[in-house]
Scaffold this motif. Structure first.
Motif, PDB file in Angstrom:
ATOM      1  N   PHE A 159       0.814  -1.213   0.000  1.00  9.24           N
ATOM      2  CA  PHE A 159       0.000   0.000   0.000  1.00  9.24           C
ATOM      3  C   PHE A 159       0.850   1.267   0.000  1.00  9.24           C
ATOM      4  CE2 PHE A 159      -3.350  -2.874   1.547  1.00  9.24           C
ATOM      5  CZ  PHE A 159      -4.411  -2.443   0.774  1.00  9.24           C
ATOM      6  N   ILE A 160       1.755   1.396   0.987  1.00  9.44           N
ATOM      7  CA  ILE A 160       2.515   2.640   1.107  1.00  9.44           C
ATOM      8  C   ILE A 160       3.428   2.842  -0.094  1.00  9.44           C
ATOM      9  CG2 ILE A 160       4.280   3.843   2.457  1.00  9.44           C
ATOM     10  CD1 ILE A 160       3.056   2.621   4.962  1.00  9.44           C
ATOM     11  N   GLY A 161       4.119   1.782  -0.515  1.00  3.81           N
ATOM     12  CA  GLY A 161       5.022   1.905  -1.658  1.00  3.81           C
ATOM     13  C   GLY A 161       4.319   2.359  -2.919  1.00  3.81           C
ATOM     14  N   VAL A 162       3.172   1.741  -3.203  1.00  9.41           N
ATOM     15  CA  VAL A 162       2.419   2.085  -4.418  1.00  9.41           C
ATOM     16  C   VAL A 162       1.838   3.488  -4.307  1.00  9.41           C
ATOM     17  CG1 VAL A 162       0.363   1.522  -5.777  1.00  9.41           C
ATOM     18  CG2 VAL A 162       1.927  -0.303  -5.052  1.00  9.41           C
ATOM     19  N   GLU A 163       1.274   3.835  -3.147  1.00 10.88           N
ATOM     20  CA  GLU A 163       0.676   5.167  -2.982  1.00 10.88           C
ATOM     21  C   GLU A 163       1.725   6.269  -3.120  1.00 10.88           C
ATOM     22  OE1 GLU A 163      -3.001   3.921   0.023  1.00 10.88           O
ATOM     23  OE2 GLU A 163      -1.080   4.576   0.826  1.00 10.88           O
ATOM     24  N   VAL A 164       2.878   6.079  -2.482  1.00 10.13           N
ATOM     25  CA  VAL A 164       3.940   7.087  -2.560  1.00 10.13           C
ATOM     26  C   VAL A 164       4.482   7.192  -3.976  1.00 10.13           C
ATOM     27  CG1 VAL A 164       6.289   7.627  -1.834  1.00 10.13           C
ATOM     28  CG2 VAL A 164       4.591   6.965  -0.137  1.00 10.13           C
ATOM     29  N   ALA A 165       4.756   6.061  -4.614  1.00 12.53           N
ATOM     30  CA  ALA A 165       5.266   6.075  -5.989  1.00 12.53           C
ATOM     31  C   ALA A 165       4.303   6.804  -6.913  1.00 12.53           C
ATOM     32  CB  ALA A 165       5.496   4.638  -6.474  1.00 12.53           C
ATOM     33  N   ASP A 166       3.022   6.510  -6.768  1.00 11.32           N
ATOM     34  CA  ASP A 166       1.999   7.136  -7.608  1.00 11.32           C
ATOM     35  C   ASP A 166       1.941   8.642  -7.374  1.00 11.32           C
ATOM     36  OD1 ASP A 166      -0.334   6.928  -9.409  1.00 11.32           O
ATOM     37  OD2 ASP A 166      -1.502   7.448  -7.633  1.00 11.32           O
ATOM     38  N   GLN A 167       1.932   9.053  -6.110  1.00 10.19           N
ATOM     39  CA  GLN A 167       1.835  10.474  -5.786  1.00 10.19           C
ATOM     40  C   GLN A 167       3.057  11.261  -6.261  1.00 10.19           C
ATOM     41  OE1 GLN A 167      -0.792  12.326  -4.255  1.00 10.19           O
ATOM     42  NE2 GLN A 167      -1.830  10.464  -4.918  1.00 10.19           N
ATOM     43  N   LEU A 168       4.238  10.680  -6.174  1.00  9.26           N
ATOM     44  CA  LEU A 168       5.444  11.384  -6.609  1.00  9.26           C
ATOM     45  C   LEU A 168       5.573  11.406  -8.128  1.00  9.26           C
ATOM     46  CD1 LEU A 168       8.087  10.313  -3.932  1.00  9.26           C
ATOM     47  CD2 LEU A 168       6.602  12.322  -3.996  1.00  9.26           C
ATOM     48  N   ALA A 169       5.101  10.351  -8.783  1.00 10.33           N
ATOM     49  CA  ALA A 169       5.119  10.349 -10.250  1.00 10.33           C
ATOM     50  C   ALA A 169       4.201  11.424 -10.805  1.00 10.33           C
ATOM     51  CB  ALA A 169       4.701   8.975 -10.779  1.00 10.33           C
ATOM     52  N   ILE A 170       3.073  11.627 -10.144  1.00 12.87           N
ATOM     53  CA  ILE A 170       2.140  12.672 -10.566  1.00 12.87           C
ATOM     54  C   ILE A 170       2.809  14.045 -10.517  1.00 12.87           C
ATOM     55  CG2 ILE A 170       0.015  13.881  -9.886  1.00 12.87           C
ATOM     56  CD1 ILE A 170      -1.087  11.155  -9.004  1.00 12.87           C
ATOM     57  N   GLN A 171       3.769  14.195  -9.594  1.00 15.79           N
ATOM     58  CA  GLN A 171       4.494  15.461  -9.472  1.00 15.79           C
ATOM     59  C   GLN A 171       5.665  15.576 -10.454  1.00 15.79           C
ATOM     60  OE1 GLN A 171       5.223  16.914  -5.372  1.00 15.79           O
ATOM     61  NE2 GLN A 171       4.164  15.080  -4.683  1.00 15.79           N
ATOM     62  N   GLY A 172       5.802  14.593 -11.303  1.00 17.14           N
ATOM     63  CA  GLY A 172       6.853  14.664 -12.321  1.00 17.14           C
ATOM     64  C   GLY A 172       8.172  14.030 -11.932  1.00 17.14           C
ATOM     65  N   LYS A 173       8.217  13.334 -10.799  1.00 17.49           N
ATOM     66  CA  LYS A 173       9.450  12.665 -10.396  1.00 17.49           C
ATOM     67  C   LYS A 173       9.662  11.395 -11.232  1.00 17.49           C
ATOM     68  CE  LYS A 173       9.762  15.693  -7.069  1.00 17.49           C
ATOM     69  NZ  LYS A 173      10.710  16.829  -7.172  1.00 17.49           N
ATOM     70  N   LYS A 174      10.917  11.020 -11.418  1.00 18.83           N
ATOM     71  CA  LYS A 174      11.250   9.765 -12.084  1.00 18.83           C
ATOM     72  C   LYS A 174      11.325   8.687 -11.018  1.00 18.83           C
ATOM     73  CE  LYS A 174      13.835  12.044 -15.794  1.00 18.83           C
ATOM     74  NZ  LYS A 174      15.162  12.210 -16.452  1.00 18.83           N
ATOM     75  N   VAL A 175      10.357   7.783 -11.032  1.00 16.15           N
ATOM     76  CA  VAL A 175      10.204   6.834  -9.931  1.00 16.15           C
ATOM     77  C   VAL A 175      10.449   5.402 -10.401  1.00 16.15           C
ATOM     78  CG1 VAL A 175       8.686   5.982  -8.112  1.00 16.15           C
ATOM     79  CG2 VAL A 175       8.484   8.363  -8.882  1.00 16.15           C
ATOM     80  N   HIS A 176      11.323   4.706  -9.687  1.00 20.63           N
ATOM     81  CA  HIS A 176      11.507   3.263  -9.848  1.00 20.63           C
ATOM     82  C   HIS A 176      10.984   2.582  -8.598  1.00 20.63           C
ATOM     83  CE1 HIS A 176      14.134   3.079 -13.464  1.00 20.63           C
ATOM     84  NE2 HIS A 176      14.452   4.319 -13.094  1.00 20.63           N
ATOM     85  N   LEU A 177      10.117   1.591  -8.773  1.00 16.30           N
ATOM     86  CA  LEU A 177       9.580   0.828  -7.654  1.00 16.30           C
ATOM     87  C   LEU A 177      10.139  -0.590  -7.726  1.00 16.30           C
ATOM     88  CD1 LEU A 177       5.967   0.866  -6.274  1.00 16.30           C
ATOM     89  CD2 LEU A 177       7.182  -1.284  -6.542  1.00 16.30           C
ATOM     90  N   ILE A 178      10.804  -1.017  -6.647  1.00 13.11           N
ATOM     91  CA  ILE A 178      11.437  -2.332  -6.588  1.00 13.11           C
ATOM     92  C   ILE A 178      10.597  -3.248  -5.715  1.00 13.11           C
ATOM     93  CG2 ILE A 178      13.584  -3.579  -6.133  1.00 13.11           C
ATOM     94  CD1 ILE A 178      13.924  -1.250  -8.099  1.00 13.11           C
TER      95      ILE A 178
END
Length: 444
Positions: free
Chosen positions: A157-176
């Motif tokens: 939950f936390i990993g996906v929610e944070v990754a999603d929220q930061l990607a929306i802000q234009g960050k380059k996100v890698h989720l492992i």
């Protein structure tokens, strides 16, 4: 009656609030090691994602408000030991270092859980964060403008929610994610795949069956993350690989699961007389799966309310918890998903004789604007057709439908009954055959 509550975040404060209302003669004391109480950590990913800016929105009550109701609150005090034979709690005043003790008649353990921090070299770097407490997350949010490359460890939950929220802000996100799918606990593979597609649509790069091995650092700052399959640049690393109950100081004194979760019954009672527990430090009575570890805020608050009565009354007046269903939901990009009751994997592990149906149907009448598909899966008994579980995925109006399915599972309804429940209809909201009806009527 002296009631002592260890922990004042979710379950603990629910117990305290209910106990002072239930027994006006009781002396209720809450011992909390933080500087605050009643904090809702579930909002942290969305605070980080600029969905709101005031951290106070995540606090249900202030210590001052709770004290006015008659609750004694000791902040920045950490309980280090409990002597169950003498009913004595030992604590340390974190501001002075002084050791104190307090005697109780009944004790509530609501010590919560701590994030699992795997022994990865470099994990103690200054730009590695967990998303659990307001202070560090406020610091992370303030530093976000200087970060572009984000690596998230963990696809729950936390990993996906944070990754999603930061990607929306234009960050380059890698989720492992080390497992074969993200969100593999509450969802079956077909729903995990849908969630992955939704998150990837926001720009998140997801790496499955991959493990972080080293956080490469320069001067105490992570610059990249090495896994068993690659290396990814990192201005900041967010670790979200799960939680471990805060019960180490009680080891060997209470019945616990292998992960340290305190085993409780339907009344919230532990294996020791006059000692109760709930929240992320304890098990949860599940309506279908027995006693399980289910660290969810909704269940913590409900168990807290039940125990708030039970801890303050005679045994014959105690109330039993009806049981949880593990109902949960998540937003992923433009989509949303929910799970309630048993997944197919859980039904299989429990040895149940079950069947499933999984369909896509429309959210409302085709002539009303912006019609969308909703995917619904039902898990049910092969012979009786009693509903065991449900999962949903879609856009607007999807997660709220899980409420109807949760009620049906809680009530022990069959798919045949569910197929003819008289749900409300109007073209903007549903079809004449509601999506839940449609799914239920495909169960054979």
């Amino acid at each position: 009656m002296e009631i002592v509550i260890v922990g004042g975040i979710a379950a603990g404060m629910s117990v305290a609030a209910k106990a002072v209302r239930t027994n006006k003669e009781a002396v209720v004391t809450v011992i909390e090691k933080e500087k605050f109480v009643s904090f809702g950590a579930c909002g942290l990913p969305y605070y980080l994602g600029n969905q709101f800016d005031d951290q106070n929105e995540m606090f249900a009550r202030t210590p001052e408000q709770m004290r006015k109701t008659g609750i004694n609150i000791l902040l920045e005090h950490e309980v280090t030991a409990v002597d169950f034979a003498t009913k004595t709690v030992t604590m340390t005043d974190l501001t002075t270092g002084e050791t104190k003790s307090k005697v109780y008649d009944r004790l509530m353990l609501a010590t919560g859980a701590q994030p699992i921090v795997p022994p990865i070299p470099g994990i103690d770097a200054s730009n590695v964060y967990t998303i659990t407490k307001p202070g560090p997350v406020a610091e992370l949010k303030a530093r976000l403008p200087e970060f572009q490359n984000v690596v998230v460890i963990g696809g729950g939950f936390i990993g996906v929610e944070v990754a999603d929220q930061l990607a929306i802000q234009g960050k380059k996100v890698h989720l492992i994610e080390a497992d074969t799918a993200i969100m593999g606990g509450p969802f079956d593979p077909e729903f995990s795949a849908k969630l992955q597609t939704a998150v990837e649509a926001e720009g998140v790069v997801i790496h499955l069956e991959e493990r972080a091995q080293t956080f490469v650092t320069t001067d105490g700052v992570v610059t990249s993350v090495k896994t068993d399959k690659g290396e990814y640049p990192a201005d900041v690393v967010i670790v979200a690989v799960g939680f471990r109950p805060n019960t180490g100081f009680l080891k060997g004194q209470l019945e616990m699961l292998g992960n340290g979760a305190i085993v409780i019954d339907a009344y919230g009672r532990t294996s020791v007389e006059d000692v109760f527990a709930a929240g992320d430090c304890a098990t949860v009575p599940h309506r279908l799966a027995g006693n399980v570890y289910l660290p969810l805020a909704t269940v913590a608050n409900k168990m807290g309310r039940i125990i708030g009565t039970n801890i303050a009354v005679a045994k014959e007046e105690m109330e039993a918890f009806a049981g949880a269903l593990g109902s949960s939901a998540i937003k992923a990009g433009e989509y949303e998903a929910a799970s309630t009751g048993l997944t197919e994997k859980q039904a299989q592990n429990l040895g149940l004789d079950y069947k499933t149906t999984c369909i896509e149907t429309n959210n409302h009448s085709n002539y009303y604007t912006v019609q969308e598909k909703i995917m619904i899966k039902l898990v049910y008994d092969a012979k009786t057709h009693v509903l065991y579980g449900a999962q949903l995925f879609g856009k607007n109006e999807t997660v709220l439908r899980a409420t109807g399915l949760t009620t049906a599972i809680h009530a022990g309804m069959t798919t045949k009954e569910l197929g003819f429940v008289d749900y409300a209809y109007a073209p903007p909201f549903a079809s004449t055959w509601e999506a839940i009806n449609v799914a239920a009527n495909t169960a054979k």
